[in-house]
Motif scaffolding. Structure first.
Motif, PDB file in Angstrom:
ATOM      1  N   HIS A  57       0.836  -1.205   0.000  1.00  0.00           N
ATOM      2  CA  HIS A  57       0.000   0.000   0.000  1.00  0.00           C
ATOM      3  C   HIS A  57       0.868   1.252   0.000  1.00  0.00           C
ATOM      4  CE1 HIS A  57      -3.913  -1.897   0.680  1.00  0.00           C
ATOM      5  NE2 HIS A  57      -3.290  -2.741   1.481  1.00  0.00           N
ATOM      6  N   LYS A  58       0.299   2.316  -0.538  1.00  0.00           N
ATOM      7  CA  LYS A  58       0.946   3.624  -0.436  1.00  0.00           C
ATOM      8  C   LYS A  58       0.702   4.159   0.961  1.00  0.00           C
ATOM      9  CE  LYS A  58       1.678   7.993  -2.783  1.00  0.00           C
ATOM     10  NZ  LYS A  58       2.348   8.473  -1.592  1.00  0.00           N
ATOM     11  N   LYS A  59       1.758   4.689   1.575  1.00  0.00           N
ATOM     12  CA  LYS A  59       1.627   5.231   2.924  1.00  0.00           C
ATOM     13  C   LYS A  59       0.977   6.610   2.858  1.00  0.00           C
ATOM     14  CE  LYS A  59       6.052   3.236   4.342  1.00  0.00           C
ATOM     15  NZ  LYS A  59       7.403   3.582   4.809  1.00  0.00           N
ATOM     16  N   PRO A  60      -0.023   6.874   3.690  1.00  0.00           N
ATOM     17  CA  PRO A  60      -0.589   8.225   3.735  1.00  0.00           C
ATOM     18  C   PRO A  60       0.362   9.166   4.475  1.00  0.00           C
ATOM     19  CG  PRO A  60      -1.641   6.839   5.373  1.00  0.00           C
ATOM     20  CD  PRO A  60      -0.699   5.949   4.593  1.00  0.00           C
ATOM     21  N   THR A  61       0.381  10.426   4.063  1.00  0.00           N
ATOM     22  CA  THR A  61       1.181  11.421   4.765  1.00  0.00           C
ATOM     23  C   THR A  61       0.368  11.956   5.932  1.00  0.00           C
ATOM     24  OG1 THR A  61       2.266  12.036   2.703  1.00  0.00           O
ATOM     25  CG2 THR A  61       2.427  13.595   4.522  1.00  0.00           C
ATOM     26  N   PRO A  62       0.849  11.794   7.177  1.00  0.00           N
ATOM     27  CA  PRO A  62       0.063  12.254   8.326  1.00  0.00           C
ATOM     28  C   PRO A  62       0.021  13.776   8.428  1.00  0.00           C
ATOM     29  CG  PRO A  62       2.193  11.402   9.037  1.00  0.00           C
ATOM     30  CD  PRO A  62       2.108  11.172   7.560  1.00  0.00           C
ATOM     31  N   VAL A  63      -1.194  14.311   8.469  1.00  0.00           N
ATOM     32  CA  VAL A  63      -1.394  15.764   8.547  1.00  0.00           C
ATOM     33  C   VAL A  63      -2.303  16.068   9.729  1.00  0.00           C
ATOM     34  CG1 VAL A  63      -2.379  17.763   7.355  1.00  0.00           C
ATOM     35  CG2 VAL A  63      -1.098  16.067   6.063  1.00  0.00           C
ATOM     36  N   GLN A  64      -1.938  17.088  10.501  1.00  0.00           N
ATOM     37  CA  GLN A  64      -2.769  17.542  11.615  1.00  0.00           C
ATOM     38  C   GLN A  64      -3.444  18.848  11.217  1.00  0.00           C
ATOM     39  OE1 GLN A  64      -0.734  18.064  15.302  1.00  0.00           O
ATOM     40  NE2 GLN A  64      -2.526  18.838  16.369  1.00  0.00           N
ATOM     41  N   ILE A  65      -4.766  18.845  11.228  1.00  0.00           N
ATOM     42  CA  ILE A  65      -5.535  20.036  10.867  1.00  0.00           C
ATOM     43  C   ILE A  65      -5.687  20.906  12.117  1.00  0.00           C
ATOM     44  CG2 ILE A  65      -7.766  20.882  10.041  1.00  0.00           C
ATOM     45  CD1 ILE A  65      -7.959  18.139   8.528  1.00  0.00           C
ATOM     46  N   VAL A  66      -5.360  22.198  11.991  1.00  0.00           N
ATOM     47  CA  VAL A  66      -5.450  23.080  13.162  1.00  0.00           C
ATOM     48  C   VAL A  66      -6.468  24.212  13.006  1.00  0.00           C
ATOM     49  CG1 VAL A  66      -3.113  22.609  13.982  1.00  0.00           C
ATOM     50  CG2 VAL A  66      -3.472  24.427  12.338  1.00  0.00           C
ATOM     51  N   GLN A  67      -6.857  24.506  11.775  1.00  0.00           N
ATOM     52  CA  GLN A  67      -7.858  25.556  11.597  1.00  0.00           C
ATOM     53  C   GLN A  67      -8.791  25.205  10.446  1.00  0.00           C
ATOM     54  OE1 GLN A  67      -6.348  29.515  10.892  1.00  0.00           O
ATOM     55  NE2 GLN A  67      -8.364  30.373  10.568  1.00  0.00           N
ATOM     56  N   VAL A  68     -10.072  25.199  10.745  1.00  0.00           N
ATOM     57  CA  VAL A  68     -11.093  24.891   9.746  1.00  0.00           C
ATOM     58  C   VAL A  68     -12.151  25.976   9.777  1.00  0.00           C
ATOM     59  CG1 VAL A  68     -12.791  23.201   8.944  1.00  0.00           C
ATOM     60  CG2 VAL A  68     -10.712  22.421  10.085  1.00  0.00           C
ATOM     61  N   ASP A  69     -12.539  26.457   8.617  1.00  0.00           N
ATOM     62  CA  ASP A  69     -13.640  27.421   8.506  1.00  0.00           C
ATOM     63  C   ASP A  69     -14.864  26.703   7.953  1.00  0.00           C
ATOM     64  OD1 ASP A  69     -12.122  29.443   9.462  1.00  0.00           O
ATOM     65  OD2 ASP A  69     -11.905  30.517   7.546  1.00  0.00           O
ATOM     66  N   TYR A  70     -16.018  27.077   8.464  1.00  0.00           N
ATOM     67  CA  TYR A  70     -17.281  26.511   7.996  1.00  0.00           C
ATOM     68  C   TYR A  70     -18.109  27.626   7.360  1.00  0.00           C
ATOM     69  CZ  TYR A  70     -15.981  22.513  10.869  1.00  0.00           C
ATOM     70  OH  TYR A  70     -15.319  21.441  11.411  1.00  0.00           O
ATOM     71  N   PRO A  71     -17.897  27.908   6.067  1.00  0.00           N
ATOM     72  CA  PRO A  71     -18.658  28.979   5.418  1.00  0.00           C
ATOM     73  C   PRO A  71     -20.164  28.699   5.398  1.00  0.00           C
ATOM     74  CG  PRO A  71     -17.359  27.765   3.809  1.00  0.00           C
ATOM     75  CD  PRO A  71     -16.972  27.256   5.153  1.00  0.00           C
ATOM     76  N   ASN A  72     -20.532  27.435   5.378  1.00  0.00           N
ATOM     77  CA  ASN A  72     -21.937  27.062   5.527  1.00  0.00           C
ATOM     78  C   ASN A  72     -22.005  25.664   6.127  1.00  0.00           C
ATOM     79  OD1 ASN A  72     -21.888  25.093   3.302  1.00  0.00           O
ATOM     80  ND2 ASN A  72     -21.734  26.907   1.972  1.00  0.00           N
ATOM     81  N   ARG A  73     -23.176  25.209   6.454  1.00  0.00           N
ATOM     82  CA  ARG A  73     -23.325  23.943   7.186  1.00  0.00           C
ATOM     83  C   ARG A  73     -22.833  22.728   6.409  1.00  0.00           C
ATOM     84  NH1 ARG A  73     -29.095  24.044  10.374  1.00  0.00           N
ATOM     85  NH2 ARG A  73     -28.486  25.562  11.937  1.00  0.00           N
ATOM     86  N   SER A  74     -22.916  22.789   5.109  1.00  0.00           N
ATOM     87  CA  SER A  74     -22.573  21.608   4.311  1.00  0.00           C
ATOM     88  C   SER A  74     -21.137  21.610   3.807  1.00  0.00           C
ATOM     89  CB  SER A  74     -23.526  21.503   3.111  1.00  0.00           C
ATOM     90  OG  SER A  74     -23.361  22.647   2.285  1.00  0.00           O
ATOM     91  N   ALA A  75     -20.332  22.591   4.208  1.00  0.00           N
ATOM     92  CA  ALA A  75     -18.963  22.666   3.693  1.00  0.00           C
ATOM     93  C   ALA A  75     -17.987  23.056   4.798  1.00  0.00           C
ATOM     94  CB  ALA A  75     -18.886  23.675   2.560  1.00  0.00           C
TER      95      ALA A  75
END
Length: 200
Positions: A57-75
């Motif tokens: 398998h291809k190894k996934p690159t581990p990423v830590q998300i620190v900031q997320v914006d929610y412009p609307n409920r579905s995105a």
């Protein structure tokens, strides 16, 4: 989106792996294929798994998300993230009870393979895998000629040490042809590297 390394340093876009498949489809080297080395290897690995030849398998690159914006409920839009760890190699798995670990690289240089495509932590990882008796190698593609080679990690480490000791900063194509194994491109699998491993 801001993406940072584990030490907090901001990335430069040129440092990230970029999918150039669209660009490659338009130039001569990929006019008939439209496939990257990664895509070819992923298809080959799927072929091996479906036929119970190997599980790679291809190894996934581990990423830590620190900031997320929610412009609307579905995105949700990721605004900032960090690489958790420096990546080691691209692929790993098992074949006939043996651990397999390898890196895949391609170059448009027709005469040599630049060693700057590898990183010190990858070299150290390959050494550790070999010390444990694992099968470790790199798959190199010269895109201009659509030629693919398997180069055992022990040879890559030798060329790396040559560079560290002040020698050339690349591996010549002739050296790869002499120390590596040419993998003829096929249909299923596209890159049959397991056939080469059976010879090692």
């Amino acid at each position: 989106m801001n993406l940072n390394y584990p030490n907090g340093k901001k990335y430069k876009p040129s440092e990230l792996p970029i999918d150039n498949s669209e660009k490659k489809r338009k130039n001569g080297s990929y006019s008939n294929r439209g496939m990257t080395l990664e895509e070819d290897l992923n298809e080959s690995n799927q072929y091996y798994r479906e036929r119970k030849i190997a599980v790679i398998h291809k190894k996934p690159t581990p990423v830590q998300i620190v900031q997320v914006d929610y412009p609307n409920r579905s995105a949700a839009v990721i605004k900032e993230a960090y690489f958790k760890l420096a990546s080691t190699t691209d692929y790993n798995g098992v074949y006939k009870g043996r651990y397999i670990d390898f890196e895949a690289k391609e170059t448009q240089n027709p005469t040599s393979f630049p060693l700057k495509n590898f990183h010190q932590h990858q070299i150290e990882h390959m050494e550790e895998v070999m010390d444990q008796g694992g099968i470790c190698f790199v798959i190199l593609r010269f895109t201009k000629f659509e030629q693919v080679y398997l180069l055992e990690a022990k040879h890559l480490l030798s060329f790396w040490k040559r560079m560290v000791n002040g020698g050339r900063k690349s591996i010549t194509k002739e050296e790869i042809e002499q120390t590596g194994y040419h993998i003829p491109l096929g249909f299923q699998p596209r890159i049959d590297y397991i056939k080469i491993i059976e010879q090692l």
